[in-house]
Design a protein around this motif. Structure first.
Motif, PDB file in Angstrom:
ATOM      1  N   LEU A 192     -14.549  73.477 -19.904  1.00 13.43           N
ATOM      2  CA  LEU A 192     -14.621  72.698 -21.116  1.00 13.43           C
ATOM      3  C   LEU A 192     -14.202  74.022 -22.269  1.00 13.43           C
ATOM      4  O   LEU A 192     -14.714  75.082 -22.071  1.00 13.43           O
ATOM      5  N   SER A 193     -13.279  73.612 -23.086  1.00 16.31           N
ATOM      6  CA  SER A 193     -12.709  74.675 -23.802  1.00 16.31           C
ATOM      7  C   SER A 193     -13.258  74.512 -25.381  1.00 16.31           C
ATOM      8  O   SER A 193     -13.664  73.445 -25.683  1.00 16.31           O
ATOM      9  N   GLU A 194     -13.251  75.684 -26.159  1.00  9.71           N
ATOM     10  CA  GLU A 194     -13.514  75.411 -27.616  1.00  9.71           C
ATOM     11  C   GLU A 194     -12.786  74.472 -28.170  1.00  9.71           C
ATOM     12  O   GLU A 194     -11.691  74.084 -28.125  1.00  9.71           O
ATOM     13  N   GLY A 195     -13.696  73.689 -28.972  1.00  4.45           N
ATOM     14  CA  GLY A 195     -13.009  72.308 -29.675  1.00  4.45           C
ATOM     15  C   GLY A 195     -12.936  71.239 -29.025  1.00  4.45           C
ATOM     16  O   GLY A 195     -12.909  70.298 -29.550  1.00  4.45           O
ATOM     17  N   ASP A 196     -13.400  71.261 -27.492  1.00 11.74           N
ATOM     18  CA  ASP A 196     -13.474  69.852 -27.122  1.00 11.74           C
ATOM     19  C   ASP A 196     -14.872  69.079 -27.503  1.00 11.74           C
ATOM     20  O   ASP A 196     -15.771  69.619 -27.992  1.00 11.74           O
ATOM     21  N   VAL A 197     -14.852  67.790 -27.342  1.00  8.26           N
ATOM     22  CA  VAL A 197     -16.045  66.860 -28.013  1.00  8.26           C
ATOM     23  C   VAL A 197     -16.466  66.154 -26.774  1.00  8.26           C
ATOM     24  O   VAL A 197     -15.580  65.497 -26.341  1.00  8.26           O
ATOM     25  N   LEU A 198     -17.789  66.217 -26.703  1.00 12.27           N
ATOM     26  CA  LEU A 198     -18.092  65.355 -25.514  1.00 12.27           C
ATOM     27  C   LEU A 198     -18.897  64.165 -26.260  1.00 12.27           C
ATOM     28  O   LEU A 198     -19.727  64.394 -27.268  1.00 12.27           O
ATOM     29  N   ILE A 199     -18.326  62.730 -26.233  1.00 10.39           N
ATOM     30  CA  ILE A 199     -18.797  61.726 -26.653  1.00 10.39           C
ATOM     31  C   ILE A 199     -20.071  61.170 -25.654  1.00 10.39           C
ATOM     32  O   ILE A 199     -19.471  60.762 -24.731  1.00 10.39           O
ATOM     33  N   THR A 200     -21.127  61.366 -26.173  1.00  7.74           N
ATOM     34  CA  THR A 200     -22.207  61.347 -25.247  1.00  7.74           C
ATOM     35  C   THR A 200     -22.729  60.150 -24.821  1.00  7.74           C
ATOM     36  O   THR A 200     -23.628  59.845 -24.024  1.00  7.74           O
ATOM     37  N   GLY A 201     -21.995  59.049 -25.057  1.00  5.04           N
ATOM     38  CA  GLY A 201     -22.350  57.481 -24.590  1.00  5.04           C
ATOM     39  C   GLY A 201     -22.720  56.646 -26.058  1.00  5.04           C
ATOM     40  O   GLY A 201     -23.395  57.154 -26.964  1.00  5.04           O
ATOM     41  N   THR A 202     -22.473  55.464 -25.562  1.00  2.40           N
ATOM     42  CA  THR A 202     -22.926  54.436 -26.636  1.00  2.40           C
ATOM     43  C   THR A 202     -24.207  53.571 -25.837  1.00  2.40           C
ATOM     44  O   THR A 202     -23.882  53.229 -24.824  1.00  2.40           O
ATOM     45  N   PRO A 203     -25.130  53.141 -26.766  1.00  2.00           N
ATOM     46  CA  PRO A 203     -26.249  52.204 -26.257  1.00  2.00           C
ATOM     47  C   PRO A 203     -25.609  50.919 -25.922  1.00  2.00           C
ATOM     48  O   PRO A 203     -24.603  50.647 -26.206  1.00  2.00           O
ATOM     49  N   GLU A 204     -26.648  50.214 -25.375  1.00  2.22           N
ATOM     50  CA  GLU A 204     -26.470  48.953 -25.074  1.00  2.22           C
ATOM     51  C   GLU A 204     -26.385  47.840 -26.432  1.00  2.22           C
ATOM     52  O   GLU A 204     -27.003  48.388 -27.399  1.00  2.22           O
ATOM     53  N   GLY A 205     -25.801  46.771 -26.367  1.00  3.78           N
ATOM     54  CA  GLY A 205     -25.886  45.658 -27.421  1.00  3.78           C
ATOM     55  C   GLY A 205     -24.727  46.115 -28.356  1.00  3.78           C
ATOM     56  O   GLY A 205     -24.867  45.559 -29.517  1.00  3.78           O
ATOM     57  N   ARG A 206     -23.576  46.405 -27.767  1.00  4.50           N
ATOM     58  CA  ARG A 206     -22.293  46.294 -28.700  1.00  4.50           C
ATOM     59  C   ARG A 206     -22.385  45.125 -29.260  1.00  4.50           C
ATOM     60  O   ARG A 206     -22.410  44.036 -28.730  1.00  4.50           O
ATOM     61  N   VAL A 207     -21.538  45.088 -30.795  1.00  2.61           N
ATOM     62  CA  VAL A 207     -21.351  43.805 -31.462  1.00  2.61           C
ATOM     63  C   VAL A 207     -20.066  43.891 -31.697  1.00  2.61           C
ATOM     64  O   VAL A 207     -19.089  44.682 -31.660  1.00  2.61           O
ATOM     65  N   ASP A 208     -19.402  42.645 -32.184  1.00  2.00           N
ATOM     66  CA  ASP A 208     -18.101  42.493 -32.577  1.00  2.00           C
ATOM     67  C   ASP A 208     -18.080  42.693 -34.110  1.00  2.00           C
ATOM     68  O   ASP A 208     -18.879  42.363 -34.710  1.00  2.00           O
ATOM     69  N   VAL A 209     -17.011  43.386 -34.701  1.00  4.13           N
ATOM     70  CA  VAL A 209     -16.407  43.408 -35.987  1.00  4.13           C
ATOM     71  C   VAL A 209     -15.134  42.577 -35.976  1.00  4.13           C
ATOM     72  O   VAL A 209     -14.501  42.337 -35.143  1.00  4.13           O
TER      73      VAL A 209
END
Length: 221
Positions: free
Chosen positions: A179-196
């Motif tokens: 993992l390098s400087e500046g990398d971003v870990l997107i740690t996950g999205t919770p259950e229950g995603r909604v439509d927009v």
């Protein structure tokens, strides 16, 4: 995206699927069937490509020819120094800070093989509004996330419900890749995603990190 944030989080965007207990539990029956046979035992990764980068107060395009678009509130962990084969105990020393991420996606059929076409549309990864240094966040493994659509709370969860916390993620990922400087870990999205839909205003709020705001705009023919 502010110049400071753009510079600090200029690396690869690594997404972690199925990192909330409620989401994982909701899929267990599916994972017992072919082709899976069992739940994943290692982090399920995907990458948000550079074209997906977007910023606070910028539009997110609702693509032509699709029926549904779903935001995904997530905590972003910005790597501050190179991490290779890092132990869990030393992992947090490699974190520069935190940022809000809204990981937009079209609905998917498979968590084992996240579809590039669903996740990697232009502008599908707003990041912002600012990078908050690690020292200013007391416990990143116990933060509240809220998703607002047109001012109404549509999702709420806490990072205390992660399957893997930040030290574990860094340790497991750095075991096989640097993992390098500046990398971003997107740690996950919770259950229950909604439509927009076009015309909606979508905001993600995380304790101590502010609010990330984006408008949904229909793609022009």
């Amino acid at each position: 995206m502010s110049p400071a944030l753009e510079k600090a989080a200029a690396g690869t965007l690594f997404g972690i699927a199925l990192n909330y207990q409620g989401l994982l539990q909701s899929r267990l029956d599916e994972f017992e069937k072919p082709p899976y046979q069992r739940p994943p035992i290692k982090p399920v990764l995907f990458i948000k490509t550079p074209n997906t980068r977007n910023a606070h107060n910028r539009p997110v395009i609702f693509p032509l020819g699709v029926e549904r678009l779903q935001p995904g509130p997530a905590l972003g962990v910005v790597i501050g120094k190179s991490a290779s084969r890092v132990s869990r105990e030393d992992a947090m020393a490699h974190v520069a800070g935190y940022v809000i991420v809204n990981e937009f996606s079209l609905p998917e059929d498979s968590y084992y093989r996240p579809a590039v076409k669903a996740k990697c549309r232009d502008g599908f990864c707003p990041i912002g509004p600012e990078l908050v240094p690690a020292a200013q966040v007391g416990n990143p493994n116990h933060l509240t996330l809220k998703l607002f659509v047109n001012g109404e709370v549509r999702q709420e969860n806490t990072t205390a419900n992660w399957v893997r916390d930040i030290p574990q993620l860094i340790a497991e990922l750095s075991e096989f890749m640097t993992l390098s400087e500046g990398d971003v870990l997107i740690t996950g999205t919770p259950e229950g995603r909604v439509d927009v839909h076009p015309g909606d205003t979508v905001e993600v709020e995380i304790t101590g990190l502010g609010r990330l705001r984006n408008s949904i705009v229909a793609e022009e023919a």
